[in-house]
Design an enzyme around this catalytic site. Structure first.
Site, PDB file in Angstrom:
ATOM      1  N   HIS A 107       0.625  -1.440   0.005  1.00 32.54           N
ATOM      2  CA  HIS A 107       0.222  -0.003   0.009  1.00 32.54           C
ATOM      3  C   HIS A 107       0.983   1.266  -0.216  1.00 32.54           C
ATOM      4  O   HIS A 107       1.688   1.245   0.431  1.00 32.54           O
ATOM      5  CB  HIS A 107      -0.725  -0.303   1.200  1.00 32.54           C
ATOM      6  CG  HIS A 107      -1.941   0.526   1.096  1.00 32.54           C
ATOM      7  ND1 HIS A 107      -1.334   2.865   2.071  1.00 32.54           N
ATOM      8  CD2 HIS A 107      -3.066   1.194   1.109  1.00 32.54           C
ATOM      9  CE1 HIS A 107      -2.828   2.990   1.371  1.00 32.54           C
ATOM     10  NE2 HIS A 107      -3.600   2.460   1.382  1.00 32.54           N
ATOM     11  N   ASP A 119       2.287  -4.625   8.492  1.00 29.01           N
ATOM     12  CA  ASP A 119       1.126  -3.666   8.095  1.00 29.01           C
ATOM     13  C   ASP A 119       0.327  -4.592   8.076  1.00 29.01           C
ATOM     14  O   ASP A 119      -0.095  -5.722   7.155  1.00 29.01           O
ATOM     15  CB  ASP A 119       0.887  -2.754   6.443  1.00 29.01           C
ATOM     16  CG  ASP A 119       0.092  -2.376   6.041  1.00 29.01           C
ATOM     17  OD1 ASP A 119      -0.721  -2.655   6.960  1.00 29.01           O
ATOM     18  OD2 ASP A 119       0.011  -1.224   4.735  1.00 29.01           O
ATOM     19  N   GLN A 131      -4.848  -5.288   7.189  1.00 27.85           N
ATOM     20  CA  GLN A 131      -6.059  -6.229   6.575  1.00 27.85           C
ATOM     21  C   GLN A 131      -5.864  -8.066   6.683  1.00 27.85           C
ATOM     22  O   GLN A 131      -6.890  -8.753   7.083  1.00 27.85           O
ATOM     23  CB  GLN A 131      -5.458  -6.511   4.696  1.00 27.85           C
ATOM     24  CG  GLN A 131      -6.069  -5.256   4.275  1.00 27.85           C
ATOM     25  CD  GLN A 131      -7.388  -4.853   4.209  1.00 27.85           C
ATOM     26  OE1 GLN A 131      -8.175  -5.480   4.406  1.00 27.85           O
ATOM     27  NE2 GLN A 131      -6.953  -4.131   3.944  1.00 27.85           N
ATOM     28  N   LYS A 168     -11.094  -0.671  10.238  1.00 28.31           N
ATOM     29  CA  LYS A 168     -10.626  -1.866   9.185  1.00 28.31           C
ATOM     30  C   LYS A 168     -11.352  -3.105  10.451  1.00 28.31           C
ATOM     31  O   LYS A 168     -11.831  -3.744   9.600  1.00 28.31           O
ATOM     32  CB  LYS A 168      -9.520  -1.964   8.293  1.00 28.31           C
ATOM     33  CG  LYS A 168      -9.631  -0.976   7.262  1.00 28.31           C
ATOM     34  CD  LYS A 168      -7.956  -1.859   7.146  1.00 28.31           C
ATOM     35  CE  LYS A 168      -7.614  -0.900   5.425  1.00 28.31           C
ATOM     36  NZ  LYS A 168      -8.034   0.230   5.659  1.00 28.31           N
ATOM     37  N   CYS A 194      -5.066   2.647  -3.521  1.00 26.53           N
ATOM     38  CA  CYS A 194      -3.818   2.775  -2.805  1.00 26.53           C
ATOM     39  C   CYS A 194      -2.193   1.563  -3.106  1.00 26.53           C
ATOM     40  O   CYS A 194      -1.414   1.515  -2.366  1.00 26.53           O
ATOM     41  CB  CYS A 194      -3.698   3.364  -1.754  1.00 26.53           C
ATOM     42  SG  CYS A 194      -4.841   4.969  -1.851  1.00 26.53           S
TER      43      CYS A 194
END
Length: 422
Positions: A139, A216, A219, A242, A380
């Site tokens: 991202h 990261d 997700q 999220k 992104c």
């Protein structure tokens, strides 16, 4: 407070009891909404998930009866608000199994958390010629901060390629790693392809050359249990919105010795032990990185969201989402002219795709008329789009409240797209 469903109230993480998706959907007020006269089919949770009433009520009640600024008040309301804020930190600590609550820094979001590491760890502890490795599926929030650092400080930025299936090329990573590698920063799970990276292997490889690792996790934490101690990861970032929580809050986990060594990211109130015009002394972590009034109510909302998913059980959620992913993949694969991008065997419930008959933006417009919400564009991740050889994709991302009926409605809407452009 309005009672939530039995599925959300009774803890049964990881058990084999039936997954009552209708009871879960009843916890989300937005599913009473209609779009263009059609039932809402929300397949954009990878961008931002909907909120259960438990989160909405927790935040409303905080504003109505327990709100004040934290840490500095000598009255009951401030003390109560401070308690709730720090309890939220403890909830996050337990959720990711951090060794101590001081390793949990509240931020404005995952992007803010990664920028904190780039600014504080990068500018404070790295030197010109040191190397950072990212992957080709990142991202922008895990690309741009390192580019800025490269341009300002002479850091060398390297990119590990991916395979045609969307998996990380571990052989290439081994070649890129070396004595100048100081940080490996990668997604735990791709927001575009759904690929779940082999983070345990990545961390061991990076630590083998003395490098630190940032993941990261935006997700990943939504779909699977994360244990930062078992992973031995150095930095882990994720966002609240999220994870069925509010916007405006994220989390940076970092090993305590790193937080102690890193200079502060922002200056102001609450991040200091003392201030004079000649000299300031920083507070201990995590306060050193939480200047100013923090996201108090948002932290309470995030804690409520964590309690919510934990009560349902992350293992049960993962099985439900895996079923949806398999079902949707089977239904979409037989559609003529449709290409799925990202075919890893280790994949979260995310499907990016293109159709030969329509641009993704046209697809989204037509799907919206059927009440179906998907994400389109470069997500992104423009460098990844270039790797895939496309300018944009459409993306359907599935969550704990989606059903096979949602998939059927989605596929039917895709068939209407093809018929419209035929």
């Amino acid at each position: 407070m309005m009672a939530s469903s039995t599925a959300a109230r009774e803890p049964h993480p990881g058990d084999d009891s039936p997954y009552d998706v209708e009871a879960i959907r009843a916890d989300f007020p937005i599913f009473g909404t209609q779009v263009h006269g059609q039932p809402l089919i929300y397949l954009d949770s990878g961008a931002s998930a909907q909120k259960p009433r438990a989160v909405i009520d927790a935040m409303r009640l905080m504003y109505e009866g327990e709100y004040a600024n934290v840490h500095r008040g000598a009255y009951w309301l401030s003390e109560r608000s401070t308690t709730r804020y720090e309890e939220a930190r403890q909830t996050v600590r337990g959720f990711i199994n951090a060794a101590r609550s001081e390793e949990v820094v509240f931020t404005m979001g995952a992007t803010d958390a990664i920028n904190l590491v780039a600014y504080s760890f990068g500018r404070g502890l790295l030197q010109a010629g040191d190397e950072i490795i990212i992957s080709a599926l990142e991202h922008h929030s895990n690309i741009v901060p390192w580019q800025i650092l490269r341009d300002e400080r002479g850091i060398v930025l390297k990119v590990c390629p991916i395979t045609d299936a969307g998996d990380l090329d571990l052989g290439a990573l081994e070649t890129l790693l070396g004595p100048r590698t100081k940080l490996v920063a990668m997604a735990h799970t791709s927001n575009v392809l759904g690929t779940i990276l082999p983070v345990e292997t990545i961390i061991k490889m990076a630590h083998g050359v003395g490098a630190r690792v940032l993941l990261d996790g935006c997700q990943a934490v939504v779909h699977t249990a994360v244990d930062v101690q078992a992973l031995d990861v150095d930095f882990y970032a994720f966002s609240g919105h999220k994870l069925y929580g509010p916007t405006g809050i994220g989390v940076l986990y970092a090993k305590h010795e790193l937080l102690e060594a890193m200079p502060p990211f922002r200056g102001g109130g609450d991040m200091i032990a003392s201030v004079s015009f000649e000299h300031s002394v920083w507070a201990e972590p995590p306060a050193k990185f939480e200047a100013g009034t923090p996201p108090i109510v948002q932290a309470v909302g995030l804690a409520s969201a964590i309690d919510y998913v934990s009560a349902i059980g992350l293992a049960r959620i993962a099985r439900h989402e895996a079923d949806l992913l398999n079902y949707a993949t089977q239904k979409m694969t037989v559609l003529p002219g449709l290409t799925i991008h990202g075919t890893s065997t280790r994949k979260a419930a995310v499907i990016s795709f293109t159709m030969d008959c329509a641009h993704p933006h046209d697809m989204a417009t037509l799907l919206d008329r059927s009440g179906v919400c998907i994400r389109v564009g470069h997500h992104c991740a423009q460098p990844l789009m270039a790797r895939l050889g496309v300018s944009a994709t459409a993306r359907a991302s599935f969550a704990l409240y989606n059903t096979r009926a949602d998939v059927d409605a989605f596929v039917k809407a895709l068939e209407k797209v093809r018929a419209f452009f035929a």
